[in-house]
Design an enzyme around this catalytic site. Structure first.
Site: not given
Ligand code: FAD
Length: 387
Positions: A131, A125, A245, A123
């Site tokens: 991110t 995100t 990972e 846990g």
């Molecule tokens: C099916 C699935 C399973 C997952 N499993 C887990 C899990 O088990 N545990 C967990 O903790 N998380 C999990 N995740 C979450 C996953 O790690 C995040 O979705 C991923 O790290 C991206 O974060 P975000 O969705 O918050 O995107 P955001 O951070 O909101 O970013 C959205 C977009 O903007 C871009 N972006 C953001 N900031 C920048 C920057 N500074 N420069 C350039 N581009 C940028 C990103 O590259 C992305 O394309 C899962 C996600 C999915 C879809």
């Protein structure tokens, strides 16, 4: 087809192929359609000991390295199965192994190794932080012998199929320490006890069958003994596990890519249109040949990252590059495979559309491609930090 990477651990690969043969496309299609967890497949891997390879022998595992784990996951994907259902059972325990107390290791690792306990929920995100992990809002407040947890996680994979969750929460505000990532702590939450006592798990239906969930914490009390390592140092502990990972997800992507390439090649040889195999057309064979070259190149980067990791050397750049290159190679191969099959690529029975959806994930999770590029720019090329 020559496969450079396939030379590693042939006995393990043979065993995985034999195990996966019991879980053909029909099995995965039914699970995908019903959004069901592949319990039988995960049990088979557990019973054969494949999910405990990284756990030292003294705790009941096989004490092997990332190299063996990568071979297992690559081979699972190459066989058309989906290791995403349980890959985290292999590596999430690494945080407990490296930073847990002797008591925590003795209490949990043997049961994780035997499969009596599943630790495959992670846990981190949250809906609002994205991110930027330093902005997580889930808090853990010390109260006597307990911590009280409040907040929400999103995209927590497999939470409904895990006994334990590794949870990152704030124990001090973001601006309290010298760095924004200070003040976060890692907890091992016993979800079986916590459910209904302040922990609620809700399925989050997604594009692929990944058992994703949202997890809500509402005054959940957990024993203070659930803290891993030192309070406030949790982000560093989580970072430690990220290279493993990334390498393992990269290995899965290589497996996916090889599955798509084989599927596309076989079909291009068999399918006759205009009285000749479609693979005789350069417009059909060149994209597959390019996918092959790109996959083999990415596999070499995965091997480099594995070698460094297993030697205990720094491998952040290589692990990140491996994950980016392998996930891009698998996505390109997926696209070519779909195109090679023409209309039939869209039919469920060929498994291409399912694997196409599954492999797309790895350009976003566990870290998106842009963030890998930012890492390379900043830490390898020494360009200014862009965020
Ligand atoms: C099916 C699935 C399973 C997952 N499993 C887990 C899990 O088990 N545990 C967990 O903790 N998380 C999990 N995740 C979450 C996953 O790690 C995040 O979705 C991923 O790290 C991206 O974060 P975000 O969705 O918050 O995107 P955001 O951070 O909101 O970013 C959205 C977009 O903007 C871009 N972006 C953001 N900031 C920048 C920057 N500074 N420069 C350039 N581009 C940028 C990103 O590259 C992305 O394309 C899962 C996600 C999915 C879809």
């Amino acid at each position: 087809m020559s496969q450079l990477n396939s030379e590693t651990h042939p006995e393990i690969r043979d065993s995985i192929r034999a195990l996966c043969a019991d879980f053909p496309g029909e099995y995965w299609r039914a699970k995908d359609r019903g959004k069901e967890y592949p319990t039988e497949f995960v049990n088979a891997l557990t019973e054969a000991g494949f999910l405990a390879v990284l756990i030292p022998e003294e705790y009941g595992g096989s004490g092997l390295g990332i190299s063996e784990s990568a071979a297992i996951l690559e081979e699972i994907q190459k066989s058309g199965c989906n290791g995403g259902a349980c890959h985290a059972q292999m590596y999430t325990m690494g945080t407990v192994l490296r930073h847990g107390s002797d008591e925590q290791k003795a209490q949990y690792l043997p049961k994780i190794a035997s499969g009596d306990l599943r630790l495959q929920a992670f846990g981190v995100t949250e809906p609002t932080s994205g991110t930027d992990t330093s902005r997580i809002r889930t808090t853990a407040k010390r109260d006597g012998d307990d911590y009280v947890i409040n907040g929400q996680k999103v995209w927590t994979s497999r939470a409904e199929h895990s006994d334990l969750m590794l949870l990152l929460a704030r124990t001090a505000p973001r601006d309290a320490g010298p760095k924004p990532h200070d003040g976060m702590s890692v907890f091992l939450v016993d979800m079986q006890i916590a459910k209904g006592q302040g922990l609620t798990i809700k399925p989050l239906p997604a594009m692929m069958n990944h058992a994703a969930t949202e997890v809500f914490f509402d005054d959940l009390r957990i024993p203070a003994a659930s803290l891993i390592g030192i309070e406030g140092k949790g982000f560093r502990y989580i970072l430690d596990g990220m290279n493993a990972e990334r390498i393992l997800i990269a290995a899965e992507s290589i497996g996916d890519s090889r599955w798509f390439i084989k599927k596309a090649t076989d079909y291009a040889n068999e399918r006759r249109v205009f009285d000749r195999p479609i693979g005789q057309n350069q417009g059909v064979q060149f994209p597959i040949a390019r996918n092959y070259a790109e996959t083999e190149a990415a596999a070499l980067m995965v091997e480099k990252a594995i070698t460094l990791f297993d030697a205990g050397e720094p491998c952040g750049a290589e692990a990140n590059m491996a994950k980016m290159l392998a996930s891009e190679a698998s996505w390109a191969s997926a696209n070519t495979c779909l195109q090679t099959f023409g209309g039939f690529g869209f039919a469920e029975e060929y498994d291409i559309e399912r694997k196409f959806r599954e492999t797309r994930l790895y350009q976003v999770a566990p870290i998106s491609t842009n963030l890998i590029l930012s890492y390379i720019a900043e830490h390898v090329l020494k360009l200014p930090r862009s965020y």
